[in-house]
Design a protein around this motif. Sequence first.
Motif, PDB file in Angstrom:
ATOM      1  N   VAL A   1       0.839  -1.203   0.000  1.00  0.00           N
ATOM      2  CA  VAL A   1       0.000   0.000   0.000  1.00  0.00           C
ATOM      3  C   VAL A   1       0.873   1.252   0.000  1.00  0.00           C
ATOM      4  N   GLY A   2       1.993   1.197   0.747  1.00  0.00           N
ATOM      5  CA  GLY A   2       2.928   2.313   0.731  1.00  0.00           C
ATOM      6  C   GLY A   2       3.478   2.574  -0.654  1.00  0.00           C
ATOM      7  N   VAL A   3       3.776   1.501  -1.383  1.00  0.00           N
ATOM      8  CA  VAL A   3       4.261   1.639  -2.760  1.00  0.00           C
ATOM      9  C   VAL A   3       3.177   2.251  -3.639  1.00  0.00           C
ATOM     10  N   LEU A   4       1.954   1.778  -3.506  1.00  0.00           N
ATOM     11  CA  LEU A   4       0.844   2.296  -4.310  1.00  0.00           C
ATOM     12  C   LEU A   4       0.612   3.779  -4.036  1.00  0.00           C
ATOM     13  N   LEU A   5       0.795   4.193  -2.785  1.00  0.00           N
ATOM     14  CA  LEU A   5       0.547   5.582  -2.405  1.00  0.00           C
ATOM     15  C   LEU A   5       1.681   6.513  -2.804  1.00  0.00           C
ATOM     16  N   LEU A   6       2.933   6.079  -2.611  1.00  0.00           N
ATOM     17  CA  LEU A   6       4.053   7.012  -2.662  1.00  0.00           C
ATOM     18  C   LEU A   6       5.011   6.814  -3.822  1.00  0.00           C
TER      19      LEU A   6
END
Length: 233
Positions: free
Chosen positions: A119-124
């Motif tokens: 999710v961090g990758v998808l967001l940032l």
Amino acid sequence: MDCFRETQRKSPAYRTPYGGKAATGKPVVTITLMVICGAFFVVQFLYPPFTRALWYAPVYTGIEPWRMLTSAFLHSPGGILHIAFNLYALWFLGQGLEPQLGRLRFALLYLISALGGSVGVLLLNPIVQPVVGASGAIFGLFGALLVVLLQRRASVRSVLILLAVNFALGFFVPNIAWQAHLGGLLTGVACAAVLVFAPRGKNRSLVQFAGLAAIVVFLCVFSAVLAAAKGLL
């Protein structure tokens, strides 16, 4: 013999400090995760298309949510250092955390942290480069260790130093997804807080698993919103 079985059935199961079922012997979940990562690495080396089939690259593949977990068991097939470091970190953290949390809770912590890393990758992550590696889950374990130490009022200095050094590497070493590290770390802290600070009593497990489920629901809904905003749905 029947009387002995009945006594065993009625006897309260031994529990870990945080409510899990106590188990003696080796950290089975930790070893199993290490074996899966090692087996996947061998398959990646022998059959390169296997990596593409399971990596996480939302821009290329769409949301395909299973990749948010499968990518956490892959590693860069071009070198041994990536998987070697992650397996060492998993062993180092797992043999301490798994007996404290219990096998089921530790496994859930690892998997939910891996999801949080994605999710961090998808967001940032603005880059379209595919992401692989257990680092998000590993940072989740680091976060959990930090919470456990704080709850016990123990020194966290060494853990903070390790976190700072490893997190900084994501900004100075190419091809390291610091976004996964941050997402996994925050998710691990949240999961550990649920497990560690759940009130003692007969409803402790219910509170813990409900809390973990709430974190998963949040991550899934947040991912869906992000994917829709990025035009991936």
